[in-house]
Design a protein around this motif. Sequence first.
Motif, PDB file in Angstrom:
ATOM      1  N   LYS A 166       1.289  -5.761   4.240  1.00 22.92           N
ATOM      2  CA  LYS A 166       0.793  -4.451   4.675  1.00 22.92           C
ATOM      3  C   LYS A 166       1.936  -3.588   5.189  1.00 22.92           C
ATOM      4  O   LYS A 166       2.036  -2.388   4.878  1.00 22.92           O
ATOM      5  N   ASN A 167       2.821  -4.191   5.967  1.00 20.35           N
ATOM      6  CA  ASN A 167       3.974  -3.457   6.480  1.00 20.35           C
ATOM      7  C   ASN A 167       4.874  -2.988   5.341  1.00 20.35           C
ATOM      8  O   ASN A 167       5.415  -1.872   5.366  1.00 20.35           O
ATOM      9  N   ASP A 170       3.302  -0.011   3.605  1.00 24.27           N
ATOM     10  CA  ASP A 170       3.485   1.182   4.432  1.00 24.27           C
ATOM     11  C   ASP A 170       4.897   1.732   4.267  1.00 24.27           C
ATOM     12  O   ASP A 170       5.102   2.958   4.209  1.00 24.27           O
ATOM     13  N   ASP A 173       5.119   3.547   0.968  1.00 29.76           N
ATOM     14  CA  ASP A 173       4.373   4.798   1.073  1.00 29.76           C
ATOM     15  C   ASP A 173       5.198   5.857   1.802  1.00 29.76           C
ATOM     16  O   ASP A 173       5.288   7.018   1.361  1.00 29.76           O
ATOM     17  N   GLN A 174       5.807   5.472   2.908  1.00 29.85           N
ATOM     18  CA  GLN A 174       6.636   6.412   3.667  1.00 29.85           C
ATOM     19  C   GLN A 174       7.862   6.848   2.867  1.00 29.85           C
ATOM     20  O   GLN A 174       8.275   8.014   2.917  1.00 29.85           O
TER      21      GLN A 174
END
Length: 392
Positions: A166-167, A170, A173-174
Amino acid sequence: MDVIDPSQLPVNPSTCKPIYPNQYLHVNTIFEVAHRHHLLTAWSDKHPAQLVLSGPSGEGVDDYFTPEINSSANPAAPTDSSQPDWTTDNLLTQQYDGYKVQAVINWINGHRHDGSGNPGTPAIFGMNFQTVSTAQKLPTSRTEVPPGTGTGGYLADGATPGPVLKNALDFVDQSLGSMVSALKGRGLYDSTAIIVSAKHGQSPMNPAALNRINDGQIIKALNTAWNTSHPKDKQPLVALGVDDDGMILWLNDRSDAATDYAGKFLRGYNDPTASVDGKPVASAGLYQVYEGDAAARLIGVDRSDPRVPDVIGIAQYGVVYTSHKAKIAEHGGDHLEDRNVPILVAWHGAAGGTAVTAPVETTQIAPTILELLGLDPDELRAVQIEGTQPLF
């Protein structure tokens, strides 16, 4: 960028010259097509071997940035192979990918990958993220949200990303967001198409299915059996093996007798001591073995091609070939989790939120890019051969 050491490359027996990765291709690439039309190109990836993208001409990509992901991540000892590399910790992989993200932003801003010069923004450019890959493969790793150490891969349901994954998602995505912001800052967003996909997935997603099998033990047993039954043959039977969650073998003896022998041996290999996880081992962890002509037909090539594998093994679900417990998933196999990847194409003016449910292939990305650039996809030799259609 890292460079390729010619002394480590295979040699063409006809010319006695090293064979570079791009010379293995028999067809051109989208980068070569763009280059022929005097368009600037750039790419960032995980190995210098991604020189392959420049195609047979070697001229397709104008600016490469290919830092070796398996190099030392220790700034005090950057050339020490005994040091942990960028794949051993997901936060290190994020740091490594961050360098490539900056290269992409430099290209958006009209510079070279290192921020120097002003050659202009390339017509085709992009990068490969490794962060999600290592998050799927590492049993545990550091993670920033929440801080500390978390488990890699997926939760017990085989679908929900665990904390490390999940990290990682993220982070990607960033990173994509920072590229979009750079495009908008340069006034290029409305004239740029963004394509997000993946080279592969990873298997198994279900952690309970994992069975890590020592392929080195299997190949050693195969070589021993072959040399025992063929005492005049002093070479090991297996010249090279590429085994992740599939098995691909090239043999020193490429005769039907040798390939049949290897296939029969693998189907009959049932030694449980080869499992790192103490699980049963049936048929060397394979559910299907193709050898000789059948291996060539499986991948759609002629057996006369000297590069075709002699044996291709399709692994049972959950099997990962490794001698240790440092990974919980791999790619290279034939399972849906290996091969089903998303493809997202976004550009200004496109109909938003359109989901295509019909089967598509990642091979369709290349002609799509050329069409978006106003170039003819039929300039790609592979498109002519296979009739590959753009995605829209």
